[in-house]
Design a protein around this motif. Sequence first.
Motif, PDB file in Angstrom:
ATOM      1  N   GLU A   1       0.234  10.638   9.751  1.00  0.00           N
ATOM      2  CA  GLU A   1       1.677  10.962   9.755  1.00  0.00           C
ATOM      3  C   GLU A   1       2.065  11.784   8.532  1.00  0.00           C
ATOM      4  N   SER A   2       1.457  11.462   7.403  1.00  0.00           N
ATOM      5  CA  SER A   2       1.876  12.107   6.163  1.00  0.00           C
ATOM      6  C   SER A   2       1.518  13.588   6.189  1.00  0.00           C
ATOM      7  N   ASN A   3       0.434  13.917   6.885  1.00  0.00           N
ATOM      8  CA  ASN A   3       0.044  15.317   7.001  1.00  0.00           C
ATOM      9  C   ASN A   3      -0.128  15.956   5.626  1.00  0.00           C
ATOM     10  N   ALA A   4      -0.643  15.209   4.712  1.00  0.00           N
ATOM     11  CA  ALA A   4      -0.690  15.676   3.332  1.00  0.00           C
ATOM     12  C   ALA A   4      -2.014  15.296   2.678  1.00  0.00           C
ATOM     13  N   ASP A   5      -2.369  16.025   1.640  1.00  0.00           N
ATOM     14  CA  ASP A   5      -3.529  15.646   0.845  1.00  0.00           C
ATOM     15  C   ASP A   5      -3.122  14.457  -0.014  1.00  0.00           C
ATOM     16  N   ILE A   6      -3.943  13.437   0.006  1.00  0.00           N
ATOM     17  CA  ILE A   6      -3.644  12.257  -0.794  1.00  0.00           C
ATOM     18  C   ILE A   6      -4.200  12.450  -2.199  1.00  0.00           C
ATOM     19  N   GLU A   7      -3.355  12.275  -3.178  1.00  0.00           N
ATOM     20  CA  GLU A   7      -3.773  12.409  -4.575  1.00  0.00           C
ATOM     21  C   GLU A   7      -4.222  11.072  -5.149  1.00  0.00           C
ATOM     22  N   GLU A   8      -3.519  10.037  -4.749  1.00  0.00           N
ATOM     23  CA  GLU A   8      -3.857   8.706  -5.237  1.00  0.00           C
ATOM     24  C   GLU A   8      -3.205   7.669  -4.350  1.00  0.00           C
ATOM     25  N   LEU A   9      -3.533   6.407  -4.592  1.00  0.00           N
ATOM     26  CA  LEU A   9      -2.874   5.350  -3.839  1.00  0.00           C
ATOM     27  C   LEU A   9      -2.699   4.119  -4.712  1.00  0.00           C
ATOM     28  N   ASP A  10      -1.733   3.335  -4.334  1.00  0.00           N
ATOM     29  CA  ASP A  10      -1.477   2.060  -4.996  1.00  0.00           C
ATOM     30  C   ASP A  10      -1.713   0.971  -3.980  1.00  0.00           C
ATOM     31  N   LEU A  11      -2.621   0.061  -4.264  1.00  0.00           N
ATOM     32  CA  LEU A  11      -2.901  -1.027  -3.338  1.00  0.00           C
ATOM     33  C   LEU A  11      -2.881  -2.350  -4.089  1.00  0.00           C
ATOM     34  N   THR A  12      -2.004  -3.225  -3.682  1.00  0.00           N
ATOM     35  CA  THR A  12      -1.913  -4.546  -4.294  1.00  0.00           C
ATOM     36  C   THR A  12      -1.964  -5.627  -3.228  1.00  0.00           C
ATOM     37  N   TRP A  13      -2.952  -6.492  -3.349  1.00  0.00           N
ATOM     38  CA  TRP A  13      -3.082  -7.641  -2.455  1.00  0.00           C
ATOM     39  C   TRP A  13      -2.316  -8.805  -3.059  1.00  0.00           C
ATOM     40  N   LYS A  14      -1.657  -9.580  -2.219  1.00  0.00           N
ATOM     41  CA  LYS A  14      -0.938 -10.745  -2.734  1.00  0.00           C
ATOM     42  C   LYS A  14      -1.354 -12.011  -2.008  1.00  0.00           C
ATOM     43  N   GLY A  15      -1.568 -13.075  -2.778  1.00  0.00           N
ATOM     44  CA  GLY A  15      -1.961 -14.347  -2.210  1.00  0.00           C
ATOM     45  C   GLY A  15      -2.002 -15.388  -3.308  1.00  0.00           C
ATOM     46  N   ILE A  16      -2.595 -16.535  -2.985  1.00  0.00           N
ATOM     47  CA  ILE A  16      -2.698 -17.596  -3.989  1.00  0.00           C
ATOM     48  C   ILE A  16      -4.117 -17.613  -4.531  1.00  0.00           C
ATOM     49  N   CYS A  17      -4.252 -17.517  -5.836  1.00  0.00           N
ATOM     50  CA  CYS A  17      -5.576 -17.402  -6.442  1.00  0.00           C
ATOM     51  C   CYS A  17      -6.328 -18.737  -6.374  1.00  0.00           C
TER      52      CYS A  17
ATOM     53  N   LEU B   1     -11.404  -1.201  -4.455  1.00  0.00           N
ATOM     54  CA  LEU B   1     -10.740  -0.655  -3.275  1.00  0.00           C
ATOM     55  C   LEU B   1     -11.656  -0.861  -2.075  1.00  0.00           C
ATOM     56  N   PRO B   2     -11.097  -1.019  -0.873  1.00  0.00           N
ATOM     57  CA  PRO B   2     -11.938  -1.072   0.317  1.00  0.00           C
ATOM     58  C   PRO B   2     -12.787   0.200   0.408  1.00  0.00           C
ATOM     59  N   LYS B   3     -14.018   0.032   0.915  1.00  0.00           N
ATOM     60  CA  LYS B   3     -14.905   1.192   1.065  1.00  0.00           C
ATOM     61  C   LYS B   3     -14.241   2.259   1.934  1.00  0.00           C
ATOM     62  N   ASN B   4     -14.351   3.496   1.524  1.00  0.00           N
ATOM     63  CA  ASN B   4     -13.833   4.635   2.287  1.00  0.00           C
ATOM     64  C   ASN B   4     -12.333   4.595   2.553  1.00  0.00           C
ATOM     65  N   ILE B   5     -11.612   3.930   1.680  1.00  0.00           N
ATOM     66  CA  ILE B   5     -10.168   3.805   1.892  1.00  0.00           C
ATOM     67  C   ILE B   5      -9.495   5.174   1.984  1.00  0.00           C
ATOM     68  N   PHE B   6      -9.986   6.144   1.227  1.00  0.00           N
ATOM     69  CA  PHE B   6      -9.327   7.461   1.224  1.00  0.00           C
ATOM     70  C   PHE B   6      -9.451   8.180   2.568  1.00  0.00           C
TER      71      PHE B   6
ATOM     72  N   LEU C   1       0.846  -1.190   0.000  1.00  0.00           N
ATOM     73  CA  LEU C   1       0.000   0.000   0.000  1.00  0.00           C
ATOM     74  C   LEU C   1       0.881   1.239   0.000  1.00  0.00           C
ATOM     75  N   THR C   2       0.718   2.056  -1.016  1.00  0.00           N
ATOM     76  CA  THR C   2       1.485   3.301  -1.107  1.00  0.00           C
ATOM     77  C   THR C   2       0.541   4.473  -1.348  1.00  0.00           C
ATOM     78  N   TRP C   3       0.575   5.424  -0.427  1.00  0.00           N
ATOM     79  CA  TRP C   3      -0.196   6.653  -0.570  1.00  0.00           C
ATOM     80  C   TRP C   3       0.652   7.662  -1.323  1.00  0.00           C
ATOM     81  N   LYS C   4       0.018   8.453  -2.200  1.00  0.00           N
ATOM     82  CA  LYS C   4       0.765   9.477  -2.912  1.00  0.00           C
ATOM     83  C   LYS C   4       0.118  10.839  -2.752  1.00  0.00           C
ATOM     84  N   GLY C   5       0.953  11.843  -2.483  1.00  0.00           N
ATOM     85  CA  GLY C   5       0.459  13.201  -2.326  1.00  0.00           C
ATOM     86  C   GLY C   5       1.634  14.138  -2.176  1.00  0.00           C
ATOM     87  N   ILE C   6       1.362  15.356  -1.768  1.00  0.00           N
ATOM     88  CA  ILE C   6       2.442  16.335  -1.586  1.00  0.00           C
ATOM     89  C   ILE C   6       2.739  16.457  -0.097  1.00  0.00           C
ATOM     90  N   CYS C   7       3.969  16.264   0.275  1.00  0.00           N
ATOM     91  CA  CYS C   7       4.329  16.255   1.696  1.00  0.00           C
ATOM     92  C   CYS C   7       4.275  17.670   2.292  1.00  0.00           C
TER      93      CYS C   7
END
Lengths: 124, 124
Positions: free
Chosen positions: B104-120, B93-98, A114-120
Amino acid sequence: MSPLTNKRVTRQRQLVYDCVIDRKDHPSANEVFVDLQSSGIGLATVYRQLSAMVDEGILKSFEHSGQIRYDRLVTPHAHFVCSVCDEIWDVDLPKNIFSMAPVESNADIEELDLTWKGICKACK
Amino acid sequence: MSPLTNKRVTRQRQLVYDCVIDRKDHPSANEVFVDLQSSGIGLATVYRQLSAMVDEGILKSFEHSGQIRYDRLVTPHAHFVCSVCDEIWDVDLPKNIFSMAPVESNADIEELDLTWKGICKACK
DNA sequence: AACATAATGATTATCATTATCATTAAGAAA
DNA sequence: TTTCTTAATGATAATGATAATCATTATGTT
């Protein structure tokens, strides 16, 4: 150095490990190599040791803009990346994130990225 | 082809776009190139058009085991990757993930990358 | 039809990473 | 401590993905 390994403790292995631990950021293999240049270590050894340590579970790695970055934090966590300065921070995963795994996958989740992206704060 | 662009509609651009749309998976540039080999398209053109389309917002991209993969789905979504067969699925994406962005980031989030890993399901 | 110039394709360059292999040195055994 | 086995190292070549270069082509406009 972590005890979780039965590998030979070479001077180079110790240098690579200490470098990642001391830096506290998310260096690439080349950044570690540059830090250790004065020790005379070979680039191939840096690559070898870093990927070995990931296999052993004493370091973690992830991809970032076309290169592998190494992380001394091996417990589950997320990252925040600033889209301006490209710096990376370790951040907590959302509470109970593993319970939000997609039903579509119909699979046991082993891990997640999981990686969040934005402006720090500094860049804003 | 999406109307959201003022680029010249070349035969090659059409071929590349149609290929990604028709495949319905997450091809690399080289996989698109192989599909279009019989058309005589150049490899550089495939790379150029794919990254141009990402810039234009009509395709998305992400990194996967050392290479860039292209995605016809441009709305926010996550991925599930099978650790055995390495196949990739689009998942919700999970509901309300944003709303779970790290403080900690104290920042506006522009986007996110989320990848789940497991055995299909198929590999299990 | 003519034109301006964006796009193409062949190729080379770059960058990160891996493979090869002769040499070195850990660490166990004598 | 010396010997010995073999894993680790370092120099370098190879690989693979992507970006850059540049002369040529072809799109869309005038």
